[in-house]
Design a protein around this motif. Structure first.
Motif, short mmCIF file in Angstrom:
data_model
loop_
_atom_site.label_atom_id
_atom_site.label_comp_id
_atom_site.label_asym_id
_atom_site.label_seq_id
_atom_site.Cartn_x
_atom_site.Cartn_y
_atom_site.Cartn_z
N UNK A 31 0.87 -1.18 0.00
CA UNK A 31 0.00 0.00 0.00
C UNK A 31 0.90 1.23 0.00
N UNK A 32 0.68 2.12 -0.94
CA UNK A 32 1.43 3.37 -1.02
C UNK A 32 0.50 4.47 -0.52
N UNK A 33 0.82 5.00 0.64
CA UNK A 33 -0.03 6.01 1.29
C UNK A 33 0.17 7.39 0.66
N UNK A 34 -0.87 8.23 0.70
CA UNK A 34 -0.72 9.59 0.18
C UNK A 34 0.08 10.46 1.15
N UNK A 35 0.47 11.64 0.67
CA UNK A 35 1.14 12.60 1.54
C UNK A 35 0.22 13.03 2.67
N UNK A 36 0.80 13.29 3.81
CA UNK A 36 0.03 13.79 4.94
C UNK A 36 -0.21 15.29 4.81
N UNK A 37 0.72 15.98 4.20
CA UNK A 37 0.64 17.43 4.01
C UNK A 37 0.91 17.77 2.55
N UNK A 39 3.20 19.23 0.75
CA UNK A 39 4.57 19.73 0.83
C UNK A 39 5.38 19.45 -0.43
N UNK A 40 4.69 19.01 -1.50
CA UNK A 40 5.33 18.73 -2.79
C UNK A 40 6.36 17.61 -2.70
N UNK A 41 6.13 16.63 -1.84
CA UNK A 41 6.92 15.40 -1.86
C UNK A 41 6.08 14.37 -2.59
N UNK A 42 6.45 14.07 -3.81
CA UNK A 42 5.65 13.17 -4.63
C UNK A 42 5.85 11.72 -4.17
N UNK A 43 4.77 11.08 -3.79
CA UNK A 43 4.80 9.70 -3.31
C UNK A 43 4.92 8.77 -4.51
N UNK A 44 5.76 7.74 -4.39
CA UNK A 44 5.97 6.85 -5.53
C UNK A 44 6.26 5.42 -5.08
N UNK A 45 6.19 4.53 -6.04
CA UNK A 45 6.57 3.12 -5.89
C UNK A 45 7.73 2.89 -6.83
N UNK A 105 -6.51 8.82 -1.15
CA UNK A 105 -6.56 7.52 -0.50
C UNK A 105 -5.36 6.63 -0.78
N UNK A 106 -4.39 7.13 -1.51
CA UNK A 106 -3.24 6.30 -1.84
C UNK A 106 -3.62 5.21 -2.83
N UNK A 107 -2.81 4.20 -2.96
CA UNK A 107 -3.06 3.09 -3.88
C UNK A 107 -2.50 1.80 -3.30
#
Length: 114
Positions: A31-37, A39-45, A105-107
């Protein structure tokens, strides 16, 4: 107590080489969670190959209503594929960022390789 501590210290300092064996994973779920804030930190796998001609398949589970992040491909040894969950139609990383679709919701992914 002191004797046990001395033996443990001796074993740690006496170990000059540590060997490990194992195989890379060819199937896992994550599970890849979304950012909490915002802050332009791109979440990735990130999927990295350790062998040449590694076939990989990233399956975006449709439990959240979209499968837009599913990908397949071939990598050489040392190459990586980076999948950002904000790309490919639905931005699962930021609220109100998908053309009016409320997603944050992430993925959930299933990753397979040979």
């Amino acid at each position: 107590m002191k004797k046990n501590l001395f033996i443990l210290l001796f074993l740690i300092l006496g170990a000059s080489k540590v060997f490990a064996t194992g195989e890379p994973s060819t199937y896992f779920q994550i599970y890849v969670a979304p950012n909490n804030d915002a802050v332009k930190r791109d979440v990735c796998l990130i999927v990295t190959a350790i062998y040449d001609d590694t076939l990989f398949e990233i399956i975006d589970d449709d439990a959240d209503g979209d499968t837009d992040d599913s990908k397949t491909g071939i990598l050489k040894a040392g190459q990586s594929y980076i999948l950002y969950i904000k790309d490919n139609g639905i931005n699962d990383d930021a609220r109100y960022a998908s053309g009016g679709v409320l997603k944050w919701d992430g993925d959930y992914f299933i990753v397979k390789s040979n």
